[in-house]
Write an enzyme that holds these catalytic residues in place. Structure first.
Site, mmCIF file in Angstrom:
data_model
loop_
_atom_site.group_PDB
_atom_site.id
_atom_site.type_symbol
_atom_site.label_atom_id
_atom_site.label_comp_id
_atom_site.label_asym_id
_atom_site.label_seq_id
_atom_site.Cartn_x
_atom_site.Cartn_y
_atom_site.Cartn_z
ATOM 1 N N ALA A 63 0.857 -1.190 0.000
ATOM 2 C CA ALA A 63 0.000 0.000 0.000
ATOM 3 C C ALA A 63 0.892 1.238 0.000
ATOM 4 O O ALA A 63 2.057 1.166 0.391
ATOM 5 C CB ALA A 63 -0.880 -0.011 1.241
ATOM 6 N N GLY A 103 0.669 -5.165 0.639
ATOM 7 C CA GLY A 103 -0.431 -5.155 -0.323
ATOM 8 C C GLY A 103 -0.003 -5.711 -1.679
ATOM 9 O O GLY A 103 -0.837 -6.210 -2.437
ATOM 10 N N GLU A 106 -0.387 -9.285 -1.420
ATOM 11 C CA GLU A 106 -1.828 -9.534 -1.314
ATOM 12 C C GLU A 106 -2.497 -9.448 -2.692
ATOM 13 O O GLU A 106 -3.433 -10.195 -2.980
ATOM 14 C CB GLU A 106 -2.460 -8.541 -0.324
ATOM 15 N N GLU A 126 3.991 -5.757 7.080
ATOM 16 C CA GLU A 126 3.160 -4.724 7.719
ATOM 17 C C GLU A 126 3.441 -4.577 9.202
ATOM 18 O O GLU A 126 3.369 -3.467 9.750
ATOM 19 C CB GLU A 126 1.665 -5.035 7.513
HETATM 20 C C1 3H9 Z 1 0.441 -2.414 3.335
HETATM 21 O O1 3H9 Z 1 0.737 -2.884 2.271
HETATM 22 C C2 3H9 Z 1 -0.924 -2.536 3.944
HETATM 23 C C3 3H9 Z 1 -1.803 -3.511 3.252
HETATM 24 O O2 3H9 Z 1 -1.646 -4.792 3.804
HETATM 25 C C4 3H9 Z 1 -3.266 -3.190 3.429
HETATM 26 C C5 3H9 Z 1 -3.784 -1.987 2.789
HETATM 27 C C6 3H9 Z 1 -5.258 -1.844 2.906
HETATM 28 N N1 3H9 Z 1 4.581 3.429 0.057
HETATM 29 O O3 3H9 Z 1 13.325 1.986 0.697
HETATM 30 P P1 3H9 Z 1 13.721 2.705 -0.539
HETATM 31 C C7 3H9 Z 1 9.339 4.924 -1.117
HETATM 32 S S1 3H9 Z 1 1.562 -1.527 4.247
HETATM 33 C C8 3H9 Z 1 5.045 4.647 -0.264
HETATM 34 O O4 3H9 Z 1 14.696 3.812 -0.415
HETATM 35 P P2 3H9 Z 1 14.837 0.265 -1.563
HETATM 36 C C9 3H9 Z 1 10.401 5.282 -0.076
HETATM 37 O O5 3H9 Z 1 9.884 6.142 0.887
HETATM 38 C C10 3H9 Z 1 2.989 -1.497 3.220
HETATM 39 N N2 3H9 Z 1 6.339 4.904 -0.545
HETATM 40 O O6 3H9 Z 1 14.204 1.715 -1.697
HETATM 41 C C11 3H9 Z 1 11.459 5.925 -0.968
HETATM 42 O O7 3H9 Z 1 11.030 7.234 -1.239
HETATM 43 P P3 3H9 Z 1 12.099 8.421 -1.429
HETATM 44 C C12 3H9 Z 1 3.741 -2.775 3.248
HETATM 45 C C13 3H9 Z 1 7.184 3.870 -0.478
HETATM 46 O O8 3H9 Z 1 15.039 -0.230 -2.932
HETATM 47 C C14 3H9 Z 1 11.363 5.130 -2.264
HETATM 48 O O9 3H9 Z 1 10.067 4.512 -2.255
HETATM 49 N N3 3H9 Z 1 4.968 -2.620 2.518
HETATM 50 C C15 3H9 Z 1 6.765 2.573 -0.142
HETATM 51 O O10 3H9 Z 1 15.982 0.288 -0.610
HETATM 52 C C16 3H9 Z 1 12.398 4.036 -2.381
HETATM 53 O O11 3H9 Z 1 12.364 3.246 -1.199
HETATM 54 C C17 3H9 Z 1 6.112 -2.284 3.103
HETATM 55 O O12 3H9 Z 1 6.201 -2.140 4.295
HETATM 56 C C18 3H9 Z 1 5.391 2.369 0.131
HETATM 57 N N4 3H9 Z 1 4.910 1.155 0.450
HETATM 58 O O13 3H9 Z 1 13.722 -0.637 -0.869
HETATM 59 C C19 3H9 Z 1 7.304 -2.119 2.201
HETATM 60 N N5 3H9 Z 1 7.838 1.749 -0.155
HETATM 61 O O14 3H9 Z 1 12.901 8.039 -2.633
HETATM 62 C C20 3H9 Z 1 8.031 -0.864 2.520
HETATM 63 C C21 3H9 Z 1 8.892 2.509 -0.491
HETATM 64 O O15 3H9 Z 1 11.262 9.625 -1.577
HETATM 65 N N6 3H9 Z 1 9.104 -0.592 1.611
HETATM 66 N N7 3H9 Z 1 8.502 3.788 -0.688
HETATM 67 O O16 3H9 Z 1 12.929 8.409 -0.143
HETATM 68 C C22 3H9 Z 1 10.287 -1.256 1.644
HETATM 69 O O17 3H9 Z 1 10.484 -2.189 2.395
HETATM 70 C C23 3H9 Z 1 11.376 -0.784 0.729
HETATM 71 O O18 3H9 Z 1 11.095 0.562 0.386
HETATM 72 C C24 3H9 Z 1 11.530 -1.609 -0.584
HETATM 73 C C25 3H9 Z 1 12.525 -0.868 -1.519
HETATM 74 C C26 3H9 Z 1 12.107 -2.980 -0.228
HETATM 75 C C27 3H9 Z 1 10.221 -1.757 -1.279
#
Ligand code: 3H9
Length: 700
Positions: A63, A103, A106, A126
């Protein structure tokens, strides 16, 4: 609307490609695009299957976290998009090209089939944001892999690499070639064999086995106290997975998931954890360092000092695949240091978390040398000898002579003046601090300390190197103790004063433990060894600091801490549990009387404030002086380097949550009562209170 989904016809297959760079979160445009894409494919009679993949470097990162807690967003909800997909009469194949988290996974679980690139990680992280999978993940994953494996995956939130996801049954296939082409080929096979759909919601066999098994969930719940003490979301996750197993229907389970998800959304821990997620990423951005600042290419490192820090730093390089020389002027220390590194890796191998081949590969990257001149061919050198300014200056003088032109010269000092060290060289622009935290191969924090002359290239390289070594890097100004240790000094001093004023070490430690740290300051001192400070003070000719009297007297009685079974506490042979000890308590009382302290009772609330508010006040001073760039940087330092509970969000976030007016009132009261300098309210704190603002508002 943010993000989009491209629709392309590939013969009788619709290819939907998610496009929301860099990591394709499910922002409004993506949700709408998924809904519209599936609708279009269903309405087109020539289409027999749908393949869904991600552009950019991820499948879907989850998400869009930046939408949480704000106003309702435009377009269809994720639930509506997923219902559309799950209701599809044409099979949908997820072609997981890269990260499928939260998500994102999901979405894939709402597809009928899943194929993944061999390097793609999937997972439901999450919990790390104080949430639970709220788009059916808690209901669908157990149906695919069983309750026990689902509990493990969702409660840990850890990524699962595609090959493991395949063995667990989360994905059906691993791509052998191009993921999109293999996805299309998979779709062709499904069409050829009748075009059957296969909905995860209808699977029963994996969950049926655990139905009615209450003991299983009681066991899971009991474990949570050990693994996720103090956290709200994990228990909610268990409730949902229990519903996946025991509820009357899939929809009833989904109802439980929705209620628990909303409870997590409303919980302050969720806000704190998401604050840390964004703060860690913001910390990487340095306002006056252009994004495209040229960086040094780092192919080889050197480390000076083969003690705990030096060895740990060398391991960081080897873990990242970078060759590193390690030098110590004492050959015995060098040999011992290499043995310790070997032992650390061997323990990880014996736990099954590293293969023997990988250990051998990493050990081969660590090259011990007794010859200082050998260090010279590295692109970066990190000095990690003990804290002595003269010694460090001498080392940098020698480094200046042996290091190749342009190399990054870093000191791992935890408190000393980086400019004084840089001044020992003819190239202060090449010098900065790179302060690792012990054990350096484990702790995620790296403070990059900016010297007066440090060049943008050096600072940018140090920050980027931190990321490559798997660290969360924070830029700190050059002041004694930088960010973390400067603040910590206020915390430990207040704890030490309180046991003179009448609190017991056990009471202080319990308050801190209950707050969420792994241990309080006195248990920590016993673990580190009281004799270290005692010996250092003796070498320096003694001290008048009242807070040193108790540890010094304990050491005079041979109470060095855990290492010999007695310190502030006593310890049974082979057991690290701190037990109150009348002998130590006697020393504390006597010293307090001799120093003229009037002893009194403390409430737990006061103990917490006395320990935490120096962090806040000093943190505010660091911001005021520009030694810390953001309140979020300080929080990042504390959760990654000092064991501060992430779900509290760090000391500055904690202060905001208490109400800065209340925090200031307490700080002013402590100042009036004690006159202690640490309680002199920071001008920034006063200003924020006057303006009705928070620390977080400074970062926006
Ligand atoms: C969810 O999914 C809830 C659902 O179950 C239900 C919904 C109803 N959203 O980390 P990075 C941005 S909860 C928005 O530097 P990497 C991040 O801020 C979510 N932005 O890169 C950064 O921005 P900026 C569950 C996001 O390659 C840029 O993307 N998911 C999101 O080292 C690059 O990120 C998670 O918890 C996001 N979801 O790592 C995953 N994700 O360039 C969270 C990233 O402006 N994310 N951004 O600083 C991660 O674990 C890592 O970001 C990922 C990439 C592995 C994806």
């Amino acid at each position: 609307m943010k993000g989009t989904v491209h629709y392309e016809k590939r013969g009788n297959v619709a290819l939907l490609s998610i496009d929301n760079p860099p990591v394709n979160p499910l922002s409004s445009g993506v949700r709408q695009g998924l809904y519209d894409g599936v609708t279009a494919a269903l309405e087109d009679d020539s289409i027999e299957a749908i393949v869904l993949t991600g552009m950019n470097r991820a499948f879907i990162a989850g998400a869009d976290i930046s939408e949480f807690g704000g106003a309702a967003t435009a377009g269809v909800s994720l639930g509506e998009a997923l219902d559309k997909m799950e209701g599809s009469t044409k099979p949908i194949i997820a072609a997981i090209n890269g990260t499928a988290f939260g998500g994102g996974l999901e979405v894939a679980l709402c597809c009928d089939y899943r194929i993944a690139a061999p390097t793609a990680p999937v997972g439901l992280p999450e919990v790390k944001l104080g949430l639970l999978p709220g788009a059916g993940g808690t209901q669908r994953l157990p149906r695919l892999i069983g309750a026990e494996a689902a509990v493990k995956a969702i409660i840990s939130g850890d990524p699962i690499l595609a090959p493991d996801a395949f063995s667990m049954g989360i994905v059906d296939r691993i791509a052998q070639g191009d993921i999109v082409e293999d996805g299309l080929a998979f779709a062709a096979e499904i069409i050829a064999s009748g075009g059957q759909t296969r909905k995860v919601r209808d699977l029963e066999d994996k969950t049926a086995a655990d139905r009615g098994n209450t003991a299983l969930f009681e066991q899971f719940a009991a474990n949570l106290n050990k693994t996720h003490r103090g956290q709200f979301a994990p228990a909610q996750i268990l409730k949902c997975i229990e519903a996946a197993v025991n509820a009357d229907s899939f929809d009833a389970g989904m109802q439980v998931e929705q209620e628990c998800f909303q409870a997590c959304m409303r919980h302050p821990q969720r806000e704190a954890l998401i604050h840390i997620f964004f703060a860690e990423r913001a910390a990487n951005k340095i306002p006056d360092l252009p994004k495209d600042v040229p960086l040094l290419e780092i192919n080889r490192g050197s480390v000076i000092g083969a003690g705990t820090m030096g060895g740990g730093i060398a391991m960081c390089f080897a873990n990242a695949g970078i060759a590193v020389r390690i030098h110590d002027n004492d050959p015995d220390n060098l040999a011992r240091g290499i043995k310790v590194i070997e032992g650390n890796y061997a323990r990880t191998v014996s736990k099954g978390r590293l293969s023997q081949e990988e250990m051998d590969r990493r050990m081969a990257l660590i090259i011990p040398t007794e010859n200082f001149d050998d260090l010279g061919d590295a692109d970066v050198v990190i000095e990690a000898v003990y804290e002595n300014l003269d010694l460090k200056k001498q080392i940098f003088e020698r480094l200046d002579k042996v290091m190749k032109a342009g190399a990054l010269l870093a000191t791992n000092t935890s408190a000393l003046d980086v400019d004084a060290i840089a001044a020992a060289t003819s190239r202060p622009e090449s010098v900065c601090g790179m302060h690792f935290f012990s054990p350096a191969n484990v702790m995620r924090l790296l403070e990059v300390v900016r010297g007066e002359a440090s060049s943008p290239l050096v600072l940018g390289t140090a920050m980027a190197l931190g990321k490559r070594l798997g660290k969360v890097s924070v830029m700190a100004g050059n002041c004694p103790g930088f960010i973390g240790n400067r603040m910590l000094a206020g915390y430990t001093r207040q704890a030490a004063l309180m046991i003179l004023e009448g609190a017991s070490p056990a009471q202080v430690d319990k308050v801190i433990y209950d707050f969420g740290l792994a241990m309080g300051p006195f248990a920590m001192n016993d673990m580190v060894g009281l004799d270290l400070g005692w010996r250092a003070r003796k070498m320096a000719g003694g001290t008048n600091e009242v807070t040193a009297r108790i540890p010094d007297e304990l050491c005079e009685l041979g109470r060095y801490g855990q290492k010999n079974g007695k310190g502030y506490y006593r310890y049974e042979e082979g057991d690290r549990t701190p037990l109150p000890d009348p002998e130590a308590d006697e020393v504390i009382k006597r010293v307090a009387e001799e120093l003229g302290f009037e002893r009194r009772d403390f409430s737990d609330e006061e103990i917490l404030k006395r320990c935490m508010y120096p962090l806040v006040n000093i943190g505010a001073k660091l911001l005021e002086e520009g030694h810390a760039l953001r309140a979020g940087d300080i929080d990042t330092v504390y959760v990654n380097g000092y064991g501060f509970p992430t779900y509290v969000g760090g000391p500055m976030w904690f202060a905001d949550a208490q109400g800065l007016d209340k925090v200031l009132a307490d700080i002013e009261r402590f100042h009036a009562e004690t006159g202690d300098d640490v309680w002199k309210p920071a001008a920034l704190l006063k200003q924020l209170v006057a303006e009705g603002r928070t620390f977080a508002s400074l970062d926006q």
